[in-house]
Design a protein around this motif. Structure first.
Motif, PDB file in Angstrom:
ATOM      1  N   GLN A 240     -25.786  38.275  93.205  1.00  0.00           N
ATOM      2  CA  GLN A 240     -26.039  37.458  91.865  1.00  0.00           C
ATOM      3  C   GLN A 240     -27.213  37.670  91.974  1.00  0.00           C
ATOM      4  O   GLN A 240     -27.934  37.897  90.726  1.00  0.00           O
ATOM      5  CB  GLN A 240     -25.477  36.301  92.707  1.00  0.00           C
ATOM      6  CG  GLN A 240     -24.040  35.774  92.536  1.00  0.00           C
ATOM      7  CD  GLN A 240     -23.736  34.759  92.980  1.00  0.00           C
ATOM      8  OE1 GLN A 240     -25.020  33.579  93.427  1.00  0.00           O
ATOM      9  NE2 GLN A 240     -22.180  34.082  92.790  1.00  0.00           N
ATOM     10  N   LEU A 244     -27.157  39.704  88.523  1.00  0.00           N
ATOM     11  CA  LEU A 244     -26.209  38.561  87.393  1.00  0.00           C
ATOM     12  C   LEU A 244     -27.013  37.725  87.337  1.00  0.00           C
ATOM     13  O   LEU A 244     -26.385  36.418  86.735  1.00  0.00           O
ATOM     14  CB  LEU A 244     -24.921  38.304  89.135  1.00  0.00           C
ATOM     15  CG  LEU A 244     -24.327  39.133  89.496  1.00  0.00           C
ATOM     16  CD1 LEU A 244     -22.277  38.509  90.144  1.00  0.00           C
ATOM     17  CD2 LEU A 244     -23.701  40.376  88.039  1.00  0.00           C
ATOM     18  N   ALA A 246     -28.344  35.304  88.757  1.00  0.00           N
ATOM     19  CA  ALA A 246     -28.142  34.028  89.308  1.00  0.00           C
ATOM     20  C   ALA A 246     -29.615  33.556  90.219  1.00  0.00           C
ATOM     21  O   ALA A 246     -30.540  34.586  90.785  1.00  0.00           O
ATOM     22  CB  ALA A 246     -26.939  34.238  90.104  1.00  0.00           C
TER      23      ALA A 246
END
Length: 246
Positions: A240, A244, A246
């Motif tokens: 993440q 991603l 995050a």
């Protein structure tokens, strides 16, 4: 939806890569890579630019000679075989940048996908591709080099399907495409997987790649750092943070 495969130690991989090392001159691009694909799986290979993803695909399909290691397809070692020989066995790659024949028509490009075939289903299979991609049918006499990037990618994938792959390697199929074409390409990948074709997908859009895959591998600087079910990697804090946003 992709085909769900239960992998166990008794199942022989369709593709097996063991201790693969690939270098460009003095630069080690892939180091001690091990990965498996089982028949019918959709597996994603993700990582940052320069992580060794494209190098891995090229080594698998015979475009690069590895320094060491072994690649087995359908239980047989394939080292030293040219890409044409592997296509004949059902291992087909759609390269980054599409690799179309720009000065040939759409129809001529598609027929190049049938070059090694000797069966009687070529014309019906071409018709099937045209039904799947009606935009190509509408422009079948148009030079491939005049198509948009998304249309060229559809053409490259249609040509690959006409080679009747058992294992399809896709290298960055959505790179540089408009969002609407990205959606269409991912839908095609899902459809190909649902047909039972094994797919190894290299994709910069890690979120979409993980969402649609059965399993995934993560490369960093040529080394395998993570692997597992794609849903688990979606929830992995390291993935993440790195891929991603995050």
């Amino acid at each position: 939806m992709s085909v769900s495969i239960e992998v166990d130690e008794l199942t022989e991989p369709q593709l097996s890569v063991r201790q693969l090392h690939v270098a460009y001159g003095g630069i080690q691009a892939v180091k001690n890579l091990n990965l498996d694909l089982y028949a019918g799986e959709l597996v994603s290979l993700i990582g940052a630019n320069g992580a060794g993803k494209t190098t891995t695909l090229k080594a698998i399909c015979g475009l690069l000679a590895p320094q060491s290691g072994e690649v087995r397809f359908n239980g047989h070692p394939i080292a030293g075989q040219g890409p044409w020989a592997l296509v004949e066995q059902g291992l087909v790659m759609v390269p980054e940048g599409r690799g179309i024949f720009a000065r040939m028509s759409i129809d001529e490009n598609l027929r190049m996908g049938c070059y090694l075939r000797k069966d009687k289903d070529i014309e019906s299979d071409i018709d099937t591709v045209y039904r799947r991609f009606p935009r190509l049918k509408e422009r079948h006499r148009q030079l491939a080099g005049t198509l948009s990037g998304g249309e060229q990618q559809l053409l490259a994938m249609g040509r690959a399907l006409l080679a009747k792959p058992r294992l399809l390697l896709l290298d960055e199929p959505t790179m540089g495409l408009a969002p609407i074409m990205v959606d269409q390409i991912f839908e095609v990948v899902r459809e190909v997987s649902s047909m039972g074709v094994t797919v190894l997908l290299v994709e910069q859009n890690a979120l979409r790649a993980l969402e649609m895959a059965d399993r995934a591998y993560v490369l960093d600087s040529g080394e395998l750092v993570l692997s597992g079910p794609a849903k688990e990697l979606l929830d992995n804090p390291q993935v993440q943070a790195a891929y991603l946003g995050a």
